[in-house]
Design a protein around this motif. Structure first.
Motif, PDB file in Angstrom:
ATOM      1  N   VAL A  73       0.842  -1.206   0.000  1.00  0.00           N
ATOM      2  CA  VAL A  73       0.000   0.000   0.000  1.00  0.00           C
ATOM      3  C   VAL A  73       0.873   1.251   0.000  1.00  0.00           C
ATOM      4  N   LEU A  74       1.945   1.253   0.779  1.00  0.00           N
ATOM      5  CA  LEU A  74       2.836   2.420   0.805  1.00  0.00           C
ATOM      6  C   LEU A  74       3.480   2.643  -0.561  1.00  0.00           C
ATOM      7  N   ARG A  77       0.910   3.968  -2.982  1.00  0.00           N
ATOM      8  CA  ARG A  77       0.562   5.352  -2.655  1.00  0.00           C
ATOM      9  C   ARG A  77       1.439   6.315  -3.440  1.00  0.00           C
ATOM     10  N   GLU A  78       2.666   5.896  -3.695  1.00  0.00           N
ATOM     11  CA  GLU A  78       3.611   6.742  -4.449  1.00  0.00           C
ATOM     12  C   GLU A  78       3.322   6.716  -5.942  1.00  0.00           C
ATOM     13  N   LEU A 123      -4.113   1.892  -6.002  1.00  0.00           N
ATOM     14  CA  LEU A 123      -5.028   1.944  -4.865  1.00  0.00           C
ATOM     15  C   LEU A 123      -6.404   2.361  -5.361  1.00  0.00           C
ATOM     16  N   GLU A 126      -7.722   6.984  -1.850  1.00  0.00           N
ATOM     17  CA  GLU A 126      -6.693   7.505  -0.943  1.00  0.00           C
ATOM     18  C   GLU A 126      -7.013   7.273   0.530  1.00  0.00           C
ATOM     19  N   ALA A 129      -4.937   4.466   1.943  1.00  0.00           N
ATOM     20  CA  ALA A 129      -3.536   4.818   2.178  1.00  0.00           C
ATOM     21  C   ALA A 129      -3.391   5.595   3.476  1.00  0.00           C
ATOM     22  N   HIS A 130      -4.367   6.455   3.780  1.00  0.00           N
ATOM     23  CA  HIS A 130      -4.304   7.233   5.025  1.00  0.00           C
ATOM     24  C   HIS A 130      -4.313   6.327   6.245  1.00  0.00           C
ATOM     25  N   VAL A 132      -3.102   3.319   6.505  1.00  0.00           N
ATOM     26  CA  VAL A 132      -1.774   2.708   6.621  1.00  0.00           C
ATOM     27  C   VAL A 132      -0.735   3.745   7.039  1.00  0.00           C
ATOM     28  N   VAL A 133      -0.749   4.903   6.398  1.00  0.00           N
ATOM     29  CA  VAL A 133       0.229   5.951   6.726  1.00  0.00           C
ATOM     30  C   VAL A 133       0.075   6.378   8.182  1.00  0.00           C
TER      31      VAL A 133
END
Length: 145
Positions: A73-74, A77-78, A123, A126, A129-130, A132-133
């Protein structure tokens, strides 16, 4: 006073999959009176959510609850990535990356789109992703103390 109570019953299959069943029942609830200290601010209750929503949220969190899936996921995200790019970036064997991508895809976290011989993963939104981040940041903040 009558209140709808949602019961969430879970069972584990032989393969380790958790099945959840919800049922709504109406039962009498007698509100209890509690005395709080006068300097404590009043509290509001969280909005009630249907049991099915809570079960689905739990399924989503379980899908995210593996270190390799968090790393995927990280990475996604990029930028969108194909399997070989994830293998290279994470240093994990291709079959393992593919297995984790299947779990994330089944949970609605990622979407794959074929481009010739490759499938490019991205993904779905978003928000995921939040989650996980924020979890990673929380751990890193604890490590800094």
């Amino acid at each position: 006073m009558l209140e709808t109570v949602t019961a969430i019953n879970t069972s584990v299959t032989a393969t380790g999959r958790v099945n959840a069943v919800t049922s709504d029942a109406v039962s009498p609830v007698t509100p209890e009176r509690h005395e709080h200290s006068p300097d404590r601010p009043s509290v509001t209750t969280a909005p009630k959510r249907p049991g099915t929503t809570l079960v689905s949220a739990g399924d989503l969190l379980r899908a995210l609850a593996a270190p390799v899936r968090i790393a995927i996921v990280l990475e996604l995200r990029e930028a969108d990535r194909c399997v070989h790019e994830l293998v290279e970036a994470l240093g994990v064997a291709q079959p393992l990356i593919s297995q984790h991508l299947r779990v994330l895809k089944a949970a609605g976290v990622v979407h794959g789109e074929r481009h010739g011989r490759e499938v490019v993963y991205r993904l779905v939104d978003e928000h995921l992703a939040h989650i996980v981040v924020d979890a990673v940041a929380h751990v890193e903040e604890g490590d800094a103390r």
